[in-house]
Structure formats: C-alpha cells, structure tokens
Write a protein that holds these residues in place. Sequence first.
Motif, PDB file in Angstrom:
ATOM      1  N   ALA A  78       0.579  13.023  10.117  1.00 23.68           N
ATOM      2  CA  ALA A  78      -0.335  12.120  11.074  1.00 23.68           C
ATOM      3  C   ALA A  78      -1.173  11.145  10.219  1.00 23.68           C
ATOM      4  O   ALA A  78      -1.419  10.049  10.503  1.00 23.68           O
ATOM      5  CB  ALA A  78      -1.296  12.907  11.973  1.00 23.68           C
ATOM      6  N   ALA A  79      -1.288  11.575   8.845  1.00 27.54           N
ATOM      7  CA  ALA A  79      -2.140  10.838   8.049  1.00 27.54           C
ATOM      8  C   ALA A  79      -1.283   9.558   7.631  1.00 27.54           C
ATOM      9  O   ALA A  79      -1.934   8.546   7.379  1.00 27.54           O
ATOM     10  CB  ALA A  79      -2.335  11.352   6.599  1.00 27.54           C
ATOM     11  N   THR A  80      -0.035   9.491   7.638  1.00 24.30           N
ATOM     12  CA  THR A  80       0.842   8.145   7.127  1.00 24.30           C
ATOM     13  C   THR A  80       1.507   7.745   8.588  1.00 24.30           C
ATOM     14  O   THR A  80       2.486   6.828   8.453  1.00 24.30           O
ATOM     15  CB  THR A  80       1.872   8.679   6.214  1.00 24.30           C
ATOM     16  OG1 THR A  80       2.769   9.691   6.827  1.00 24.30           O
ATOM     17  CG2 THR A  80       1.232   8.877   4.980  1.00 24.30           C
TER      18      THR A  80
ATOM     19  N   THR B  55      -2.946   0.158  -5.140  1.00 24.15           N
ATOM     20  CA  THR B  55      -3.659   0.902  -6.306  1.00 24.15           C
ATOM     21  C   THR B  55      -4.569   1.835  -5.757  1.00 24.15           C
ATOM     22  O   THR B  55      -4.727   1.892  -4.517  1.00 24.15           O
ATOM     23  CB  THR B  55      -4.300  -0.328  -7.193  1.00 24.15           C
ATOM     24  OG1 THR B  55      -5.621  -0.696  -6.275  1.00 24.15           O
ATOM     25  CG2 THR B  55      -3.632  -1.317  -7.784  1.00 24.15           C
ATOM     26  N   SER B  56      -5.025   2.593  -6.458  1.00 21.57           N
ATOM     27  CA  SER B  56      -5.989   3.496  -5.886  1.00 21.57           C
ATOM     28  C   SER B  56      -7.035   3.148  -5.256  1.00 21.57           C
ATOM     29  O   SER B  56      -7.532   3.801  -4.157  1.00 21.57           O
ATOM     30  CB  SER B  56      -6.485   4.490  -7.035  1.00 21.57           C
ATOM     31  OG  SER B  56      -5.556   5.281  -7.902  1.00 21.57           O
ATOM     32  N   TYR B  57      -7.517   2.046  -5.690  1.00 22.46           N
ATOM     33  CA  TYR B  57      -8.860   1.463  -4.744  1.00 22.46           C
ATOM     34  C   TYR B  57      -8.593   0.007  -4.576  1.00 22.46           C
ATOM     35  O   TYR B  57      -9.506  -0.722  -4.815  1.00 22.46           O
ATOM     36  CB  TYR B  57     -10.335   1.682  -5.655  1.00 22.46           C
ATOM     37  CG  TYR B  57     -10.196   3.056  -6.122  1.00 22.46           C
ATOM     38  CD1 TYR B  57     -10.564   4.077  -5.033  1.00 22.46           C
ATOM     39  CD2 TYR B  57     -10.282   3.684  -7.361  1.00 22.46           C
ATOM     40  CE1 TYR B  57     -10.806   5.463  -5.368  1.00 22.46           C
ATOM     41  CE2 TYR B  57     -10.381   5.027  -7.708  1.00 22.46           C
ATOM     42  CZ  TYR B  57     -10.458   6.015  -6.612  1.00 22.46           C
ATOM     43  OH  TYR B  57     -10.690   7.241  -6.874  1.00 22.46           O
ATOM     44  N   GLY B  58      -7.333  -0.307  -4.202  1.00 22.35           N
ATOM     45  CA  GLY B  58      -7.117  -1.891  -3.746  1.00 22.35           C
ATOM     46  C   GLY B  58      -6.011  -2.120  -3.420  1.00 22.35           C
ATOM     47  O   GLY B  58      -4.931  -1.173  -3.063  1.00 22.35           O
ATOM     48  N   TYR B  59      -5.412  -3.427  -3.683  1.00 19.95           N
ATOM     49  CA  TYR B  59      -4.039  -3.535  -3.492  1.00 19.95           C
ATOM     50  C   TYR B  59      -3.589  -4.543  -4.810  1.00 19.95           C
ATOM     51  O   TYR B  59      -4.093  -5.618  -4.963  1.00 19.95           O
ATOM     52  CB  TYR B  59      -3.948  -4.200  -2.117  1.00 19.95           C
ATOM     53  CG  TYR B  59      -2.432  -4.712  -1.904  1.00 19.95           C
ATOM     54  CD1 TYR B  59      -1.567  -3.798  -1.333  1.00 19.95           C
ATOM     55  CD2 TYR B  59      -1.789  -5.745  -2.005  1.00 19.95           C
ATOM     56  CE1 TYR B  59      -0.145  -4.265  -0.895  1.00 19.95           C
ATOM     57  CE2 TYR B  59      -0.457  -6.459  -1.941  1.00 19.95           C
ATOM     58  CZ  TYR B  59       0.186  -5.561  -1.239  1.00 19.95           C
ATOM     59  OH  TYR B  59       1.619  -5.685  -0.941  1.00 19.95           O
TER      60      TYR B  59
ATOM     61  N   GLN C 241      -4.768   8.084   3.200  1.00 23.13           N
ATOM     62  CA  GLN C 241      -6.048   7.710   3.854  1.00 23.13           C
ATOM     63  C   GLN C 241      -6.455   6.221   3.404  1.00 23.13           C
ATOM     64  O   GLN C 241      -6.962   5.380   3.931  1.00 23.13           O
ATOM     65  CB  GLN C 241      -7.252   8.623   3.858  1.00 23.13           C
ATOM     66  CG  GLN C 241      -6.949   9.789   4.577  1.00 23.13           C
ATOM     67  CD  GLN C 241      -7.703  11.019   4.120  1.00 23.13           C
ATOM     68  OE1 GLN C 241      -8.212  11.247   3.106  1.00 23.13           O
ATOM     69  NE2 GLN C 241      -8.206  11.902   5.235  1.00 23.13           N
ATOM     70  N   ARG C 242      -6.460   6.216   2.012  1.00 20.85           N
ATOM     71  CA  ARG C 242      -6.496   4.838   1.300  1.00 20.85           C
ATOM     72  C   ARG C 242      -5.647   3.773   1.756  1.00 20.85           C
ATOM     73  O   ARG C 242      -6.227   2.480   2.009  1.00 20.85           O
ATOM     74  CB  ARG C 242      -6.594   5.189  -0.112  1.00 20.85           C
ATOM     75  CG  ARG C 242      -7.906   5.800  -0.581  1.00 20.85           C
ATOM     76  CD  ARG C 242      -8.027   5.655  -2.173  1.00 20.85           C
ATOM     77  NE  ARG C 242      -6.928   6.257  -2.927  1.00 20.85           N
ATOM     78  CZ  ARG C 242      -6.537   7.362  -3.489  1.00 20.85           C
ATOM     79  NH1 ARG C 242      -7.296   8.101  -3.121  1.00 20.85           N
ATOM     80  NH2 ARG C 242      -5.328   7.401  -4.254  1.00 20.85           N
TER      81      ARG C 242
ATOM     82  N   ARG D 277      -6.777   2.259   4.983  1.00 27.56           N
ATOM     83  CA  ARG D 277      -7.924   1.518   4.997  1.00 27.56           C
ATOM     84  C   ARG D 277      -7.535   0.168   4.272  1.00 27.56           C
ATOM     85  O   ARG D 277      -8.388  -0.777   4.515  1.00 27.56           O
ATOM     86  CB  ARG D 277      -9.266   2.219   4.047  1.00 27.56           C
ATOM     87  CG  ARG D 277      -9.807   3.364   4.925  1.00 27.56           C
ATOM     88  CD  ARG D 277     -10.523   4.412   4.059  1.00 27.56           C
ATOM     89  NE  ARG D 277     -11.164   5.107   4.840  1.00 27.56           N
ATOM     90  CZ  ARG D 277     -10.822   6.280   5.652  1.00 27.56           C
ATOM     91  NH1 ARG D 277      -9.571   6.507   5.836  1.00 27.56           N
ATOM     92  NH2 ARG D 277     -11.605   6.838   6.241  1.00 27.56           N
ATOM     93  N   VAL D 278      -6.566   0.106   3.494  1.00 27.46           N
ATOM     94  CA  VAL D 278      -6.390  -1.317   2.802  1.00 27.46           C
ATOM     95  C   VAL D 278      -5.635  -2.248   3.942  1.00 27.46           C
ATOM     96  O   VAL D 278      -5.912  -3.323   3.899  1.00 27.46           O
ATOM     97  CB  VAL D 278      -5.061  -0.843   1.724  1.00 27.46           C
ATOM     98  CG1 VAL D 278      -4.449  -2.216   1.286  1.00 27.46           C
ATOM     99  CG2 VAL D 278      -5.857  -0.281   0.716  1.00 27.46           C
ATOM    100  N   LYS D 279      -4.911  -1.702   5.066  1.00 27.60           N
ATOM    101  CA  LYS D 279      -4.351  -2.346   6.075  1.00 27.60           C
ATOM    102  C   LYS D 279      -5.288  -3.720   6.465  1.00 27.60           C
ATOM    103  O   LYS D 279      -4.859  -4.660   6.394  1.00 27.60           O
ATOM    104  CB  LYS D 279      -3.629  -1.636   6.851  1.00 27.60           C
ATOM    105  CG  LYS D 279      -2.554  -1.143   6.502  1.00 27.60           C
ATOM    106  CD  LYS D 279      -1.965  -0.079   7.577  1.00 27.60           C
ATOM    107  CE  LYS D 279      -0.595   0.776   7.200  1.00 27.60           C
ATOM    108  NZ  LYS D 279       0.626  -0.351   7.202  1.00 27.60           N
TER     109      LYS D 279
END
Length: 239
Positions: free
Chosen positions: A127-129, A2-6, A66-67, A70-72
């Motif tokens: 590079a972002a992915t 999701t936008s702010y989580g998983y 980028q999000r 950070r989820v990983k």
Amino acid sequence: MTSYGYTATGIALRTVIMYAYYPHPYGYWRDRLLSVPPWMAKARYDIKAKVDDATEKEWKGLSTAQRRERVKPMLRAMLEDRCKLALHSTTTEAPIYALMVGRHGPKLKISNPGELLPVGRVKLQLAATGEGPGVIVPFIPGEKQQDLFFGTPMASLAAFMSNFSDRPVLDRTGLTGQYDFVLSKRENSPPPTEHSNVSASDPDPASIFDVEGLGLVLKPAKGLAETLVIDHIEQPSEN
C-alpha cells in the motif's frame, strides 16, 4: 528521486510527468500521455530540486516509498509553475496485460491473518507504493530470486507487476481472497528494475516472473486505463 528531493540528469519531460501523476512511478506506459508536443520528444533536462530544512527534518523518519509519494505533488507544482502545464485525466481503451487463472487452476494459499511473517527480513507494505493491500518480503542478494507475498489480493499482484511492464497489468482472475505465495524470477531473465523506462523491445512481465508457477497466466489484451491528456505546456526557462 534523492532522499530529500528529486534529482535527474538528461531526463525527458514526459518521464517526469509520468512520475508525478501516475500511481506507479516507474512504469513507462506508452499511449498513456496524449497531445504531447513534438519538442518534448527530443528535449532533455537536468533537474535538481531539494526540500527545505524543515521538510528534510520531517522526512528523515519516513520510508523511501513515503518520501516518494510526498515528492509527487511537489513535482506537479514545479511542472505547473515552470512549464505552465495543464492536463486532464480521461479513461481510454489501451493495451494491457490481463492476469488470469491458468487452465489447471490457481496454486495459491489463502492467507492466515494470524500467521507470523519471516523474522529478520525486510517487509514492504504494498500500500505504501500504491499497489494496494499485502506485504512483500524481497529476496536477499545471493539467494534464489523469489519474492514472498503475504495477505495479497490479485489486484495488488497485478499492480506490482505493472511496475515492470510497458503497459498496465489488470486483475482478471476473478479471485477475491487474500493469498500467501512465492513469486519466482525466471532464470536468465533481465533483472526486474522499476528504475528503467521500458520500450517496445523490452520483455513483458511474463518473461521476468514465473506466474505459471502460481497457476496464473498473463495475456495481452485491451482494457480501460487512466490516460493523461496535455491541454497546455511550455518549454521551461533556464534558471
């Protein structure tokens, strides 16, 4: 994600592990996760993990890529906590696709660092992915299905195509420069989507992308690839 989580419904734990640990988040590479217990083959789970308010506020200015990065580590922490997951990485010989120069040579333009990119179009930093240097300008729905690449080495192109493959694509072109080129999608090919797990019956990336138009070829081969080995994992308890 999701936008702010998983959030995921009916997902296999193997898929979550691959997402959390491999650099290319959606490529489902068979034989790249070893010592998988039998129960993982059938078990499916619903996951809803949301970040706290402070993290959500911090993430609002970040891109999706980028999000995702950070989820990983958050997923890795969840797997270690809820499943007692322990694993290690090793290098093994695995099936790959080798990206190679075709018989008549490459059809690539050497990149000019001072050249302006298309105005008014979405520009994604590879590079972002995790793909490496280079910029991609995706096609707009309704236009001819072709992506524009700028300042892109062949290793980045190989990494990009790995996202749509059942196995890694490795650069074996011997080309060391950065290039501008157009990668076209083949007519009547299935839509390339990172968000579906490919299987043995799915097409290889050569049936999706016209690499021959760039003077390149993709050939099945063997190569060294990172492989994860599960040392310990338990079935997660319900909330």
